[in-house]
Design a protein around this motif. Structure first.
Motif, PDB file in Angstrom:
ATOM      1  N   ARG A 175       0.854  -1.178  -0.196  1.00 52.21           N
ATOM      2  CA  ARG A 175      -0.390  -0.033  -0.163  1.00 52.21           C
ATOM      3  C   ARG A 175       0.919   1.168   0.013  1.00 52.21           C
ATOM      4  O   ARG A 175       1.753   1.446   0.325  1.00 52.21           O
ATOM      5  CB  ARG A 175      -0.852   0.138   1.306  1.00 52.21           C
ATOM      6  N   PRO A 176       0.287   1.860  -0.252  1.00 45.18           N
ATOM      7  CA  PRO A 176       1.414   3.565  -0.716  1.00 45.18           C
ATOM      8  C   PRO A 176       2.214   3.955   0.826  1.00 45.18           C
ATOM      9  O   PRO A 176       0.558   4.581   1.930  1.00 45.18           O
ATOM     10  CB  PRO A 176       0.123   5.022  -1.102  1.00 45.18           C
ATOM     11  N   GLN A 177       2.521   4.349   0.876  1.00 49.31           N
ATOM     12  CA  GLN A 177       3.492   4.371   3.015  1.00 49.31           C
ATOM     13  C   GLN A 177       2.388   6.142   2.870  1.00 49.31           C
ATOM     14  O   GLN A 177       2.547   6.251   4.004  1.00 49.31           O
ATOM     15  CB  GLN A 177       4.944   4.796   2.417  1.00 49.31           C
ATOM     16  N   VAL A 178       2.692   7.258   1.871  1.00 52.30           N
ATOM     17  CA  VAL A 178       2.502   7.873   2.778  1.00 52.30           C
ATOM     18  C   VAL A 178       0.721   8.324   3.005  1.00 52.30           C
ATOM     19  O   VAL A 178       0.445   8.477   4.112  1.00 52.30           O
ATOM     20  CB  VAL A 178       2.792   9.530   1.240  1.00 52.30           C
ATOM     21  N   VAL A 179      -0.207   7.782   2.533  1.00 52.00           N
ATOM     22  CA  VAL A 179      -1.056   7.685   2.348  1.00 52.00           C
ATOM     23  C   VAL A 179      -1.602   6.771   3.362  1.00 52.00           C
ATOM     24  O   VAL A 179      -2.116   6.900   4.294  1.00 52.00           O
ATOM     25  CB  VAL A 179      -2.025   7.227   1.019  1.00 52.00           C
ATOM     26  N   THR A 180      -0.148   5.750   4.014  1.00 54.52           N
ATOM     27  CA  THR A 180      -1.241   4.649   5.024  1.00 54.52           C
ATOM     28  C   THR A 180      -0.458   5.497   5.864  1.00 54.52           C
ATOM     29  O   THR A 180      -1.321   5.179   6.711  1.00 54.52           O
ATOM     30  CB  THR A 180      -0.525   3.800   4.940  1.00 54.52           C
ATOM     31  N   LEU A 181       0.885   6.016   6.415  1.00 61.96           N
ATOM     32  CA  LEU A 181       0.375   6.627   7.539  1.00 61.96           C
ATOM     33  C   LEU A 181      -0.465   7.717   8.084  1.00 61.96           C
ATOM     34  O   LEU A 181      -0.801   8.026   9.010  1.00 61.96           O
ATOM     35  CB  LEU A 181       2.138   7.200   6.565  1.00 61.96           C
ATOM     36  N   LEU A 182      -0.409   8.220   6.494  1.00 60.11           N
ATOM     37  CA  LEU A 182      -1.704   9.670   6.472  1.00 60.11           C
ATOM     38  C   LEU A 182      -3.236   9.016   7.626  1.00 60.11           C
ATOM     39  O   LEU A 182      -3.478   9.576   8.540  1.00 60.11           O
ATOM     40  CB  LEU A 182      -1.993  10.396   5.752  1.00 60.11           C
ATOM     41  N   LYS A 183      -3.206   8.091   6.969  1.00 58.00           N
ATOM     42  CA  LYS A 183      -5.072   6.865   7.312  1.00 58.00           C
ATOM     43  C   LYS A 183      -4.221   6.924   9.045  1.00 58.00           C
ATOM     44  O   LYS A 183      -4.878   7.344   9.404  1.00 58.00           O
ATOM     45  CB  LYS A 183      -4.989   6.060   6.958  1.00 58.00           C
ATOM     46  N   ALA A 184      -2.731   6.190   8.744  1.00 57.15           N
ATOM     47  CA  ALA A 184      -2.850   5.840  10.546  1.00 57.15           C
ATOM     48  C   ALA A 184      -2.607   6.927  12.036  1.00 57.15           C
ATOM     49  O   ALA A 184      -3.147   7.005  13.078  1.00 57.15           O
ATOM     50  CB  ALA A 184      -1.545   4.894  10.715  1.00 57.15           C
ATOM     51  N   LEU A 185      -2.211   8.310  11.180  1.00 58.50           N
ATOM     52  CA  LEU A 185      -1.917   9.366  12.012  1.00 58.50           C
ATOM     53  C   LEU A 185      -3.880  10.186  11.993  1.00 58.50           C
ATOM     54  O   LEU A 185      -3.772   9.932  14.277  1.00 58.50           O
ATOM     55  CB  LEU A 185      -1.197  10.614  12.132  1.00 58.50           C
ATOM     56  N   ALA A 186      -4.971   9.976  11.054  1.00 59.41           N
ATOM     57  CA  ALA A 186      -6.608  10.347  11.628  1.00 59.41           C
ATOM     58  C   ALA A 186      -7.158   9.404  12.319  1.00 59.41           C
ATOM     59  O   ALA A 186      -7.583   9.485  13.442  1.00 59.41           O
ATOM     60  CB  ALA A 186      -6.782  10.604  10.142  1.00 59.41           C
ATOM     61  N   HIS A 187      -6.467   7.917  12.119  1.00 64.41           N
ATOM     62  CA  HIS A 187      -6.699   6.608  12.824  1.00 64.41           C
ATOM     63  C   HIS A 187      -6.920   7.226  14.222  1.00 64.41           C
ATOM     64  O   HIS A 187      -7.673   7.324  15.069  1.00 64.41           O
ATOM     65  CB  HIS A 187      -6.518   5.315  12.644  1.00 64.41           C
ATOM     66  N   VAL A 188      -5.247   7.728  14.471  1.00 64.30           N
ATOM     67  CA  VAL A 188      -5.316   7.821  16.356  1.00 64.30           C
ATOM     68  C   VAL A 188      -5.755   9.349  16.569  1.00 64.30           C
ATOM     69  O   VAL A 188      -5.960   8.797  17.497  1.00 64.30           O
ATOM     70  CB  VAL A 188      -3.929   7.507  16.845  1.00 64.30           C
ATOM     71  N   HIS A 189      -5.961  10.135  16.133  1.00 61.69           N
ATOM     72  CA  HIS A 189      -6.544  11.767  16.294  1.00 61.69           C
ATOM     73  C   HIS A 189      -7.535  11.276  16.584  1.00 61.69           C
ATOM     74  O   HIS A 189      -8.219  11.808  17.581  1.00 61.69           O
ATOM     75  CB  HIS A 189      -6.530  11.918  14.678  1.00 61.69           C
ATOM     76  N   VAL A 190      -8.457  11.110  15.427  1.00 64.46           N
ATOM     77  CA  VAL A 190     -10.171  10.939  15.541  1.00 64.46           C
ATOM     78  C   VAL A 190     -10.856  10.375  16.819  1.00 64.46           C
ATOM     79  O   VAL A 190     -11.565  10.770  18.021  1.00 64.46           O
ATOM     80  CB  VAL A 190     -10.999  10.498  14.607  1.00 64.46           C
ATOM     81  N   HIS A 191      -9.449   9.148  17.992  1.00 63.20           N
ATOM     82  CA  HIS A 191      -9.705   8.454  19.057  1.00 63.20           C
ATOM     83  C   HIS A 191      -9.036   9.052  20.057  1.00 63.20           C
ATOM     84  O   HIS A 191      -8.648   8.450  21.474  1.00 63.20           O
ATOM     85  CB  HIS A 191      -8.820   6.917  19.074  1.00 63.20           C
ATOM     86  N   GLY A 192      -8.595  10.496  20.084  1.00 61.83           N
ATOM     87  CA  GLY A 192      -8.087  10.887  21.089  1.00 61.83           C
ATOM     88  C   GLY A 192      -6.532  11.402  21.709  1.00 61.83           C
ATOM     89  O   GLY A 192      -6.229  12.242  21.788  1.00 61.83           O
ATOM     90  N   ALA A 193      -5.967  10.637  20.352  1.00 61.46           N
ATOM     91  CA  ALA A 193      -4.364  11.151  20.074  1.00 61.46           C
ATOM     92  C   ALA A 193      -3.842  12.281  19.717  1.00 61.46           C
ATOM     93  O   ALA A 193      -4.390  12.937  19.410  1.00 61.46           O
ATOM     94  CB  ALA A 193      -3.573  10.324  19.344  1.00 61.46           C
ATOM     95  N   GLU A 194      -3.124  13.250  20.466  1.00 59.07           N
ATOM     96  CA  GLU A 194      -2.855  14.595  20.371  1.00 59.07           C
ATOM     97  C   GLU A 194      -1.590  14.450  18.761  1.00 59.07           C
ATOM     98  O   GLU A 194      -0.530  13.845  18.934  1.00 59.07           O
ATOM     99  CB  GLU A 194      -1.779  15.104  21.162  1.00 59.07           C
ATOM    100  N   VAL A 195      -1.963  14.627  17.740  1.00 56.65           N
ATOM    101  CA  VAL A 195      -1.141  14.964  16.365  1.00 56.65           C
ATOM    102  C   VAL A 195      -0.306  16.146  15.668  1.00 56.65           C
ATOM    103  O   VAL A 195      -1.250  17.306  15.869  1.00 56.65           O
ATOM    104  CB  VAL A 195      -1.371  13.801  15.072  1.00 56.65           C
TER     105      VAL A 195
END
Length: 861
Positions: A175-195
């Motif tokens: 899978r595309p690395q940049v897209v995967t990284l951003l999706k991972a950060l977005a996932h934890v962001h919406v679950h309360g993590a500070e990014v």
């Protein structure tokens, strides 16, 4: 470092021949099965309550796995060289202990959560042999109040086992690395993590509001209903009022408003103005990219002619060309390559002879793919390298006596959304070329834009586009799906720009001697522009017009220069006073009337001038702090409608240039205009009513206030336009416009095949098409079970566990498939065939009685 090196060296030196198997079982179920096999097999890892790994001798592990499979548990053999964390590691412990004894330990600077004491020598020795207790680590993280976990590694090995917290992997294999990284950060962001998003967003990027619907672009709002013919039974008073206004029905209006004779006489005077205002409010449209469900198959047949640049291995188009060649051949096509110089292909007759020479009569020519323009970029505008070839190609194919469909291939020429930057606007000209090719030759012609990541999924989408029986021929393939462009109705009658948009500084207007340029300048001055710089190649009309604008209260500067001449334009920009810096650019000269060419002094063609001027304006104002950058273009670039001074290739490029700028964080607005009238006549040309300039230009304020990249302003006679357009473009472009719906042929969707209809439907298809139909059927039900807004979001190659299936949802999917196929599937059918593609192949075998050609038997689990 010495600890890591020694550990890796010694573990690799351990006896080989061992195996490791992942099992879907609880630790309490596995441990009793190890009795009597001590020293041969052990638990190597505990990843979660129901996920373990056993390792050791192949025979001993096989006994344990056999017991578990007999209990209905799912197993999967891992690809490893040794049985790590098992009795096979016993022989290296003593030497490793000596290495550890020479290592100094101290408390970590970065907090570490582990299943043991990481500053203890005994821990590291035991870790080589004992089980990895990821479950203990997760429990401790929960105790510490951790809400999000990021897995940093080459793939998602542990994140799927995270429960009670948000778990995401920053990298995924294939899978595309940049897209995967951003999706991972977005996932934890919406679950309360500070990014810290500042590390990702460049300082010059513009911040935009989130859309009112998810990024998957699924519309959750009801579509506007098709217009209903006026009759006496309608209850919508407002619609009835405006219908009376549009018809000029004074009697009905007076009765509805309960007006007396004197008031009716006053209404008669303003009725034409009301009707004109109402009509003008219906001229605005927007453009949206919507996901397209793949309706073609993946099996190709016959011979495909591929036009490539000469020496393709050394050009910018080598990667997509090589990839497409492999995609076509893997799917059964015979490919014939023909290197062609896009800048100098020769005459149509010469090119026809070359095409005939490389083709044979053995197989029919199924299609022509032109990759010759890949690599053309934004600055390659003067020679237009792709234009020479594609001006003669349709005629050359006729000379070669083939009516095969022609496909132009681009990459990065369009943007399907804010997260999809347009990187190669120079290639956008082919989107205009494709439209005019259809109009001129009648040959089936299309254009497909490839994604940056060319993988297996993109290959399937690409081949599906080429075999689409429904004729979608202007598509963009992306990692998130295949997209087509839709024209949408835009409501709102405001005519003022956003506050402060053009209230200060200097406003530059090109085409100051043309109708669009003059109307734009008048509107700008009336709406707060204090200083105007008019640029025109012809000087004779500027003084009188400058006097007119001055009378309206503006300071007017004029420059007699050709904006396509970089030096002349740079000199005009340098003359702008420092105390009134450039804040706004309106490139109206690209949309000129048909008489302009007769007065031009440049030796360039009109197309060359329009493109060069736009590129110069873009590049020479990059250092200015612009608030607005507007480009006027013609609807010919959108619909492929030829007319005086129109060039669909140019106007497609101008719109792409705006999207390219916005991707760089720069302002940009493209206004695509329909027909303008010079003296107010209402003639109809190609289904377009000519718009009065004074009324049309009001849409400029609406376009600026909307913040959209592209606005379409046209007075379209849909009853006349639809039949003409249907022969040259995809109906999907206009299918979303309510006024067009009554005139479009109804396309009823095929009902979902039931148990009785499915075998008969499969019987009439090729093996590849059978599997494609079943795959889409499974995909649809998987999306429903998982709660996805669209089946296009379900990855057909991903493991069911990765998609988010649990034992309950897998059983629900199984029950649904039993209903629609009529088969009796086992409760473990989903996990036994762990991807949608594998499950589709299994269903085909059960329904048809034979495996698909090339299908391989399962070897894992």
């Amino acid at each position: 470092m010495s600890l890591v090196v020694a550990r890796g060296r010694l573990m690799e030196a351990a006896p080989g021949g061992g195996v490791m198997v992942a099992v879907q079982a609880a630790e309490g179920e596995v441990v009793p099965l190890l009795v009597g096999l001590e020293g041969r097999v052990s638990v190597a890892a505990v990843n979660g309550p129901g996920s373990l790994v056993v390792a050791g001798d192949g025979e001993a592990v096989g006994v344990v796995v056999g017991e578990l499979e007999g209990m209905g548990r799912r197993t999967r053999r891992l690809r490893v060289s040794h049985a790590f964390h098992s009795p096979h590691m016993d022989g290296v412990l003593e030497e490793f202990a000596r290495v550890v004894a020479g290592v100094s330990f101290r408390d970590p600077v970065i907090p570490v959560v582990s299943a043991g004491d990481v500053v203890s020598r005994e821990y590291w020795v035991r870790h080589v042999r004992e089980a990895v207790r990821f479950d203990v680590v997760l429990a401790r993280l929960e105790e510490l109040g951790v809400v999000s976990v990021l897995e940093v590694g080459p793939d998602a090995a542990l994140a799927p086992h995270v429960t009670g917290m948000a778990g995401a992997a920053v990298m995924r294999r294939g899978r595309p690395q940049v897209v995967t990284l951003l999706k991972a950060l977005a996932h934890v962001h919406v679950h309360g993590a500070e990014v810290d998003w500042g590390g990702f967003v460049p300082a010059r990027s513009r911040v935009v509001d989130l859309p009112t619907y998810p990024f998957q672009r699924e519309n959750y709002w009801l579509d506007n209903p098709a217009p209903v013919q006026a009759d006496a039974t309608r209850n919508d008073a407002e619609d009835v009022f405006w219908e009376d206004v549009e018809r000029g029905d004074l009697a009905d209006l007076a009765e509805s408003l309960e007006l007396g004779d004197e008031q009716s006489a006053s209404l008669r005077a303003v009725l034409p103005a009301l009707a004109a205002w109402r009509k003008q409010s219906q001229w605005r449209y927007g453009l949206r990219w919507q996901p397209l469900k793949h309706r073609g198959g993946t099996e190709l047949s016959g011979t495909w002619l591929m036009l490539t640049p000469p020496d393709v291995e050394t050009t910018a188009g080598s990667e997509p060309t090589t990839w497409a060649l492999q995609v076509l051949r893997e799917r059964g096509a015979r490919v014939v390559q023909l290197p062609v110089d896009p800048a100098d292909p020769g005459s149509a007759a010469i090119l026809a002879k070359r095409i005939s020479a490389v083709l044979t009569d053995e197989l029919p020519l199924s299609g022509v793919l032109s990759f010759a323009a890949l690599g053309a970029g934004i600055t390659e505008h003067a020679a237009e390298p792709e234009t020479a070839l594609h001006q003669v190609l349709p005629e050359a194919l006729i000379g070669a006596e083939t009516d095969a469909p022609l496909w132009y291939v681009t990459r990065g020429a369009v943007s399907v959304g804010s997260a999809d930057p347009l990187t190669r606007p120079g290639q956008a000209r082919l989107w205009g070329t494709a439209k005019t090719s259809v109009t001129g030759s009648g040959r089936p012609c299309g254009v497909v834009d490839l994604p940056e990541v060319l993988d297996v999924r993109a290959g399937g989408a690409f081949s599906a586009v080429l075999t689409d029986p429904h004729g979608e021929n202007q598509v963009a393939v992306r990692a998130s799906g295949t997209f087509v462009r839709h024209l949408t109705r835009v409501s709102g009658a405001g005519t003022r720009p956003a506050d402060g948009r053009i209230a200060s500084g200097t406003v530059l207007v090109t085409g100051g001697d043309t109708l669009p340029g003059m109307e734009a300048a008048r509107w700008l001055v009336r709406n707060g522009a204090a200083r105007i710089l008019l640029i025109a190649e012809r000087p004779d009309g500027l003084p009188r017009f400058a006097t007119e604008l001055s009378a309206l209260g503006a300071v007017v500067d004029t420059a007699h220069c050709d904006p396509a001449d970089r030096k002349e334009l740079a000199a005009a920009l340098a003359a702008i006073p420092v105390e009134s810096p450039l804040t706004t650019v309106v490139h109206a000269g690209a949309m000129h009337d048909g008489t302009w060419d007769a007065h031009r002094t440049s030796t360039r063609t009109a197309a060359e001038t329009q493109v060069a001027a736009a590129v110069n304006l873009d590049e020479l104002t990059r250092g200015a702090d612009l608030e607005t950058f507007v480009v006027f273009s013609s609807a010919s670039g959108l619909f492929g409608i030829p007319g005086p001074g129109d060039d669909a290739r140019v106007h497609a490029f101008l719109d792409a240039l705006v999207h390219h700028r916005r991707g760089l964080g720069l302002p940009g607005t493209s206004v695509i205009w329909g027909r303008w009238s010079g003296d107010g006549e209402s003639a109809v040309t190609s289904g377009h009513h000519a718009m009065r300039p004074r009324m049309a230009i009001r849409a400029l304020g609406q376009a600026l206030a909307s913040g959209e990249a592209t606005s379409v302003v046209a007075d379209i006679d849909w009853e006349r336009f639809v039949p003409e357009f249907s022969g040259r473009g995809p109906e999907s472009l206009i299918a979303g416009v309510p006024e067009a719906e009554p005139f479009l042929a109804a396309r009823s969707e095929s009902p979902e095949p039931g148990p009785s209809a499915l075998p008969g439907q499969l019987a009439g298809l090729s093996p590849s098409a059978q599997e494609t139909l079943l795959l889409e059927l499974i995909r649809k039900h998987a999306a429903t079970v998982l709660g996805y807004p669209s089946a296009d979001l379900v990855d057909t190659t991903a493991d069911f566990l990765e998609l988010g299936f649990s034992s309950f949802t897998a059983l629900e999917l199984r029950n649904r498939l039993c209903t629609v196929t009529g088969l009796t599937l086992t409760p473990m059918a989903v996990y036994d065939h762990p991807t949608l593609e594998r499950l589709a192949g299994y269903l085909r075998t059960e329904l048809v009685g034979e495996p698909a050609p090339g299908a391989e038997p399962r070897t894992d689990g």
